[in-house]
Design a protein around this motif. Sequence first.
Motif, PDB file in Angstrom:
ATOM      1  N   LEU A 368      54.434  35.590  32.337  1.00 28.81           N
ATOM      2  CA  LEU A 368      55.039  35.202  33.641  1.00 28.81           C
ATOM      3  C   LEU A 368      56.154  36.229  34.180  1.00 28.81           C
ATOM      4  O   LEU A 368      56.128  36.703  35.245  1.00 28.81           O
ATOM      5  CB  LEU A 368      55.341  33.889  33.683  1.00 28.81           C
ATOM      6  CG  LEU A 368      54.233  32.778  33.500  1.00 28.81           C
ATOM      7  CD1 LEU A 368      54.751  31.378  33.770  1.00 28.81           C
ATOM      8  CD2 LEU A 368      53.067  32.862  34.389  1.00 28.81           C
ATOM      9  N   LYS A 370      56.636  39.358  32.957  1.00 29.31           N
ATOM     10  CA  LYS A 370      56.116  40.548  33.276  1.00 29.31           C
ATOM     11  C   LYS A 370      55.436  40.922  34.524  1.00 29.31           C
ATOM     12  O   LYS A 370      55.585  41.302  35.316  1.00 29.31           O
ATOM     13  CB  LYS A 370      55.005  40.994  31.977  1.00 29.31           C
ATOM     14  CG  LYS A 370      55.642  41.213  30.668  1.00 29.31           C
ATOM     15  CD  LYS A 370      54.566  41.544  29.826  1.00 29.31           C
ATOM     16  CE  LYS A 370      55.193  41.687  28.445  1.00 29.31           C
ATOM     17  NZ  LYS A 370      54.055  41.847  27.214  1.00 29.31           N
ATOM     18  N   ASP A 371      54.698  39.621  34.838  1.00 31.32           N
ATOM     19  CA  ASP A 371      53.973  39.437  36.471  1.00 31.32           C
ATOM     20  C   ASP A 371      55.080  39.608  37.479  1.00 31.32           C
ATOM     21  O   ASP A 371      55.102  40.411  38.681  1.00 31.32           O
ATOM     22  CB  ASP A 371      53.183  38.409  36.446  1.00 31.32           C
ATOM     23  CG  ASP A 371      51.864  38.677  35.507  1.00 31.32           C
ATOM     24  OD1 ASP A 371      51.543  39.557  35.021  1.00 31.32           O
ATOM     25  OD2 ASP A 371      51.002  37.429  35.287  1.00 31.32           O
ATOM     26  N   GLU A 374      56.732  42.888  37.752  1.00 27.85           N
ATOM     27  CA  GLU A 374      55.799  43.910  38.581  1.00 27.85           C
ATOM     28  C   GLU A 374      55.786  43.751  39.847  1.00 27.85           C
ATOM     29  O   GLU A 374      55.914  44.580  40.890  1.00 27.85           O
ATOM     30  CB  GLU A 374      54.492  43.723  37.984  1.00 27.85           C
ATOM     31  CG  GLU A 374      53.532  44.920  38.466  1.00 27.85           C
ATOM     32  CD  GLU A 374      51.943  44.899  37.958  1.00 27.85           C
ATOM     33  OE1 GLU A 374      51.274  45.584  38.572  1.00 27.85           O
ATOM     34  OE2 GLU A 374      51.796  44.306  36.825  1.00 27.85           O
ATOM     35  N   SER A 425      55.713  45.808  30.461  1.00 27.31           N
ATOM     36  CA  SER A 425      54.532  45.296  30.190  1.00 27.31           C
ATOM     37  C   SER A 425      54.171  45.584  28.526  1.00 27.31           C
ATOM     38  O   SER A 425      53.671  44.642  27.911  1.00 27.31           O
ATOM     39  CB  SER A 425      53.384  45.848  31.012  1.00 27.31           C
ATOM     40  OG  SER A 425      53.250  47.177  30.718  1.00 27.31           O
ATOM     41  N   ARG A 544      57.943  33.921  40.301  1.00 22.81           N
ATOM     42  CA  ARG A 544      57.751  34.688  41.483  1.00 22.81           C
ATOM     43  C   ARG A 544      58.430  34.693  42.442  1.00 22.81           C
ATOM     44  O   ARG A 544      58.771  35.943  43.117  1.00 22.81           O
ATOM     45  CB  ARG A 544      55.851  34.963  41.633  1.00 22.81           C
ATOM     46  CG  ARG A 544      55.196  35.163  40.592  1.00 22.81           C
ATOM     47  CD  ARG A 544      53.806  35.436  40.797  1.00 22.81           C
ATOM     48  NE  ARG A 544      52.810  35.783  39.666  1.00 22.81           N
ATOM     49  CZ  ARG A 544      51.425  35.709  39.925  1.00 22.81           C
ATOM     50  NH1 ARG A 544      50.940  35.302  40.717  1.00 22.81           N
ATOM     51  NH2 ARG A 544      50.906  36.067  38.522  1.00 22.81           N
ATOM     52  N   SER A 593      49.532  36.871  45.794  1.00 25.48           N
ATOM     53  CA  SER A 593      48.977  37.128  44.490  1.00 25.48           C
ATOM     54  C   SER A 593      48.452  35.761  43.989  1.00 25.48           C
ATOM     55  O   SER A 593      48.618  34.863  44.862  1.00 25.48           O
ATOM     56  CB  SER A 593      50.541  37.263  44.028  1.00 25.48           C
ATOM     57  OG  SER A 593      51.349  36.269  44.197  1.00 25.48           O
ATOM     58  N   ARG A 595      47.112  33.915  39.894  1.00 30.14           N
ATOM     59  CA  ARG A 595      47.123  34.083  38.295  1.00 30.14           C
ATOM     60  C   ARG A 595      46.368  35.319  37.979  1.00 30.14           C
ATOM     61  O   ARG A 595      45.511  35.498  38.471  1.00 30.14           O
ATOM     62  CB  ARG A 595      46.899  32.664  37.662  1.00 30.14           C
ATOM     63  CG  ARG A 595      47.870  31.545  38.288  1.00 30.14           C
ATOM     64  CD  ARG A 595      47.646  30.429  37.050  1.00 30.14           C
ATOM     65  NE  ARG A 595      48.445  29.332  37.528  1.00 30.14           N
ATOM     66  CZ  ARG A 595      48.582  28.319  36.609  1.00 30.14           C
ATOM     67  NH1 ARG A 595      48.022  28.273  35.704  1.00 30.14           N
ATOM     68  NH2 ARG A 595      49.594  27.355  36.826  1.00 30.14           N
ATOM     69  N   HIS A 596      47.055  35.779  36.814  1.00 29.60           N
ATOM     70  CA  HIS A 596      46.140  36.594  36.173  1.00 29.60           C
ATOM     71  C   HIS A 596      44.856  36.265  35.828  1.00 29.60           C
ATOM     72  O   HIS A 596      44.580  34.862  35.365  1.00 29.60           O
ATOM     73  CB  HIS A 596      46.865  37.209  34.828  1.00 29.60           C
ATOM     74  CG  HIS A 596      47.448  38.680  34.802  1.00 29.60           C
ATOM     75  ND1 HIS A 596      48.623  38.830  34.779  1.00 29.60           N
ATOM     76  CD2 HIS A 596      46.551  39.641  34.959  1.00 29.60           C
ATOM     77  CE1 HIS A 596      48.877  40.252  35.011  1.00 29.60           C
ATOM     78  NE2 HIS A 596      47.422  40.677  34.887  1.00 29.60           N
ATOM     79  N   PHE A 622      46.631  41.311  40.076  1.00 32.07           N
ATOM     80  CA  PHE A 622      46.706  39.939  40.475  1.00 32.07           C
ATOM     81  C   PHE A 622      47.394  39.906  41.792  1.00 32.07           C
ATOM     82  O   PHE A 622      47.920  38.667  42.322  1.00 32.07           O
ATOM     83  CB  PHE A 622      47.392  39.142  39.542  1.00 32.07           C
ATOM     84  CG  PHE A 622      48.944  39.763  39.220  1.00 32.07           C
ATOM     85  CD1 PHE A 622      49.918  39.026  39.781  1.00 32.07           C
ATOM     86  CD2 PHE A 622      49.277  40.649  38.207  1.00 32.07           C
ATOM     87  CE1 PHE A 622      51.250  39.352  39.763  1.00 32.07           C
ATOM     88  CE2 PHE A 622      50.325  41.001  38.174  1.00 32.07           C
ATOM     89  CZ  PHE A 622      51.418  40.327  38.867  1.00 32.07           C
ATOM     90  N   TYR A 623      47.431  40.972  42.683  1.00 31.69           N
ATOM     91  CA  TYR A 623      48.284  40.679  43.954  1.00 31.69           C
ATOM     92  C   TYR A 623      47.663  42.086  44.705  1.00 31.69           C
ATOM     93  O   TYR A 623      47.076  42.918  44.262  1.00 31.69           O
ATOM     94  CB  TYR A 623      49.599  41.107  43.770  1.00 31.69           C
ATOM     95  CG  TYR A 623      50.451  42.366  43.144  1.00 31.69           C
ATOM     96  CD1 TYR A 623      50.372  43.596  43.804  1.00 31.69           C
ATOM     97  CD2 TYR A 623      50.269  42.433  41.710  1.00 31.69           C
ATOM     98  CE1 TYR A 623      50.719  44.679  43.140  1.00 31.69           C
ATOM     99  CE2 TYR A 623      50.769  43.493  41.014  1.00 31.69           C
ATOM    100  CZ  TYR A 623      50.781  44.609  41.808  1.00 31.69           C
ATOM    101  OH  TYR A 623      51.125  46.150  41.366  1.00 31.69           O
TER     102      TYR A 623
END
Length: 810
Positions: A368, A370-371, A374, A425, A544, A593, A595-596, A622-623
């Motif tokens: 989470l 890392k996302d 990004e 990442s 996020r 965005s 979820r992965h 994812f976005y």
Amino acid sequence: MHLRDDSQLLPTTPAPTRRLPVLFVHGHNFNSDQDTDFNYQKNWQDATRVSFKPTLELSGNAGLDIEDYYIRFQDQSRSISEDATDISDAIDLILHRHDPNYAYPYVSGQTTNVKVVIIAYSKGTLSSRLYLKSLQTNLTGMPPPRPGFNPISEFIALAPPNHGIATAFGTTCAAQQMMNGRSALTCRQFGQFGTPSPASCGSFPSGGLDFITNLNTPDEAPGSRPATNNSGVATPPTQGILYVTIFADASNPDFVGGMNPPNPNTCLSRPMAANQSANALNIPVAIAGAGETEVHGNTPHTPLVICKALFAAVHHRSPATENCSLAANATDAPIVPPPARATAVLSLDFSGSMSVPACPSCATRAVLLKDAVELFVQLWSAVSVPSDRIGVNYFRTNIDDTFNVGGDSTPLLLNAGDDVITSVSSQTPSNNTAMGGGIKRAIQTLNGLSDTPIRRVVLFTDGMQNVNPMVGHQGNQLVISDEAGRPNSNVPGSPALVLDTSGGISIDTIGIGVGEDFVGLLQEIASATGGRTWPTADPAFDLRRFFVEELINALKGFSPQLVAYRHGTLTPRGSNESFSIENGAKKLVLKVSCRHGNTVDFSVDRNGVDVTSAGRFINGAFYKIFVIDFGARTQINSRGTWRVNIKGKASTEYEAAAIVDSETVRYDAFFDQQRPRVGNPLELVVRLASGVKSVSRNARVTVTLSHPGISLDRVLNDIKREELRSFESNLSIKEQKQLALSQNAKRWNQLKTRSEQLIVRANDKGEFRARIQPRIPGIYTAVVTLDGLDDRIGRFSRTVTAITVVRSAR
């Protein structure tokens, strides 16, 4: 007055697309008494030679963010005082455009935070100086003084006849004034002893006799500020006007003179370009030209002159040593270094506890994070300026601060965004938590960037520190130092580092956890350094958004602002989210965005018309991010209802956000106590303004408060030792129990927050307030939505989150 596209500035002209207003004031037109060949174009815009306007239009100078204005004086014979009056009106019109709440025509007593830079040439420097004098001194026939009001940050004079000229060119009012009412050869008053009869112009400031003498008395730089303070630090525009004078050096002189008069016996020190005020900066520059007249004409077309003038304008400090990397005798337009704006160093926790699932059905905390990072980097890139910088370090038992691009640990974001994403990442959770060391290394990195207005550490962590150096209390201070009995990291605790605001570095904290000691410490770190805190017990839902709000907060004082942040679920036919955007925005960023493992796509319409092709997209796994810049090249107004039409697999959960680059709206929300406790009343304070005026009558404020529904200790007491797993070697039993919460669905649901709508009341201070009575310790989160209506910009919306940690009763 003309804009860059040569259209005229009117009270109804749309809001500017660039931040810094600069007024260019041209010189005397010797070729046409009625300026039929447009001297402002010859002085500033000539595309056949190096000039200011073509220089500003270079892509390499876009980061200067200058909104340029060009005033034109048609009658070249009239009094300089009439030109100065026109400058006064022009400044008021510029202020009105950049701050719609500043009325035009001028209303006595009004003020604004907007500052204008004046760059003037030749006779235009006298007109400008007379205007500046009139702000403080009552001058016959000119607008009355405005005590305490100074809308000018810098006055940059190019080839100024500051002490008059000794070149004869007639006896018009303007000519008399530039010659101080005295003939070129004999220094006698016009009309006496055989000198030409002058035009009848009256006395100062409209007349010529002793015009220069009176202009220069008692000071040649009224309202000025020194370039530096006693410590050698550049003074800010709030302390007055920086006077910068640039003229030809003695190697190839100009007829307006140079640093000194030709000889002590010259007529009233003429000619001399230098400004003799103690605060003024005088900068001689080598100007090419065959003779004094050609040197004078070449001054505003000399690359080094343009470099220094624009540097002073955007950096608000002396350009004496700046050369824009120009070679000697350069003939190309300069690329001016843009002003620094913001540098952020991410200090990220990748200790062993980051391998814990964020919730019973979620990915790990590390995934989470890392996302979220990004998205943070990509959104910052979308609203960045060329000078923004970013760095990152990681803390486990030791601190990894090896990230760099070309040896630079805080490289430019535009060059390093992808490198940061790749670096983050690649991280793997392990070992213990040296939070204090991560903070200390980040501060050490930022200490070398003292010329950057915004310097922030963005601290992310998910658990209590357990490795030296530690963040702790020493007296009434928060200090990073070693504690006896703790293992050491690779960052020495000595000398101790006090966390406060004195160094100009703020620490924003984002934390995963619910422990009172842990989230309370994060709040104290932020509070001590002028930062902000975002703790959460539900990172899958909050993280996020918190990183998006961190971006907005990191650039606070500049213009990116969060319009709205929403959660939704896709229906079989798709979903849409609408956002009200006001007039005058420079840029709009729309983000969706999920979820992965899921994907989303969307189109964009404004007031029902598809405008997807008018913007650009940033795409990730994812976005998807849509960016549109408003201005001359985009014939779309920002004002209206903007809608994202989202497509994807039904039941996919998404998060949608709108960020606007706009300066008119000011807003904030915060709790009025730093260390609230259970049982004590607590107030939420919301402030909203448009320009410099508070907004309450035409505004609606809604607040959703989330708070604990059960005491954390009650849930932890039910967890048995055999359920515990040690993800780090130095965790206490209580810390291990807190990590176990996200691995058990029943206990996780017990910790779900309760939500309620707060009643918000406006007061006579332009604030909105809501009172709460905390009954359970923990994290109290207020999501504030603001909707307003302004006569100038129309409807607007903003959102902001205020968070506090309520501690147990004493």
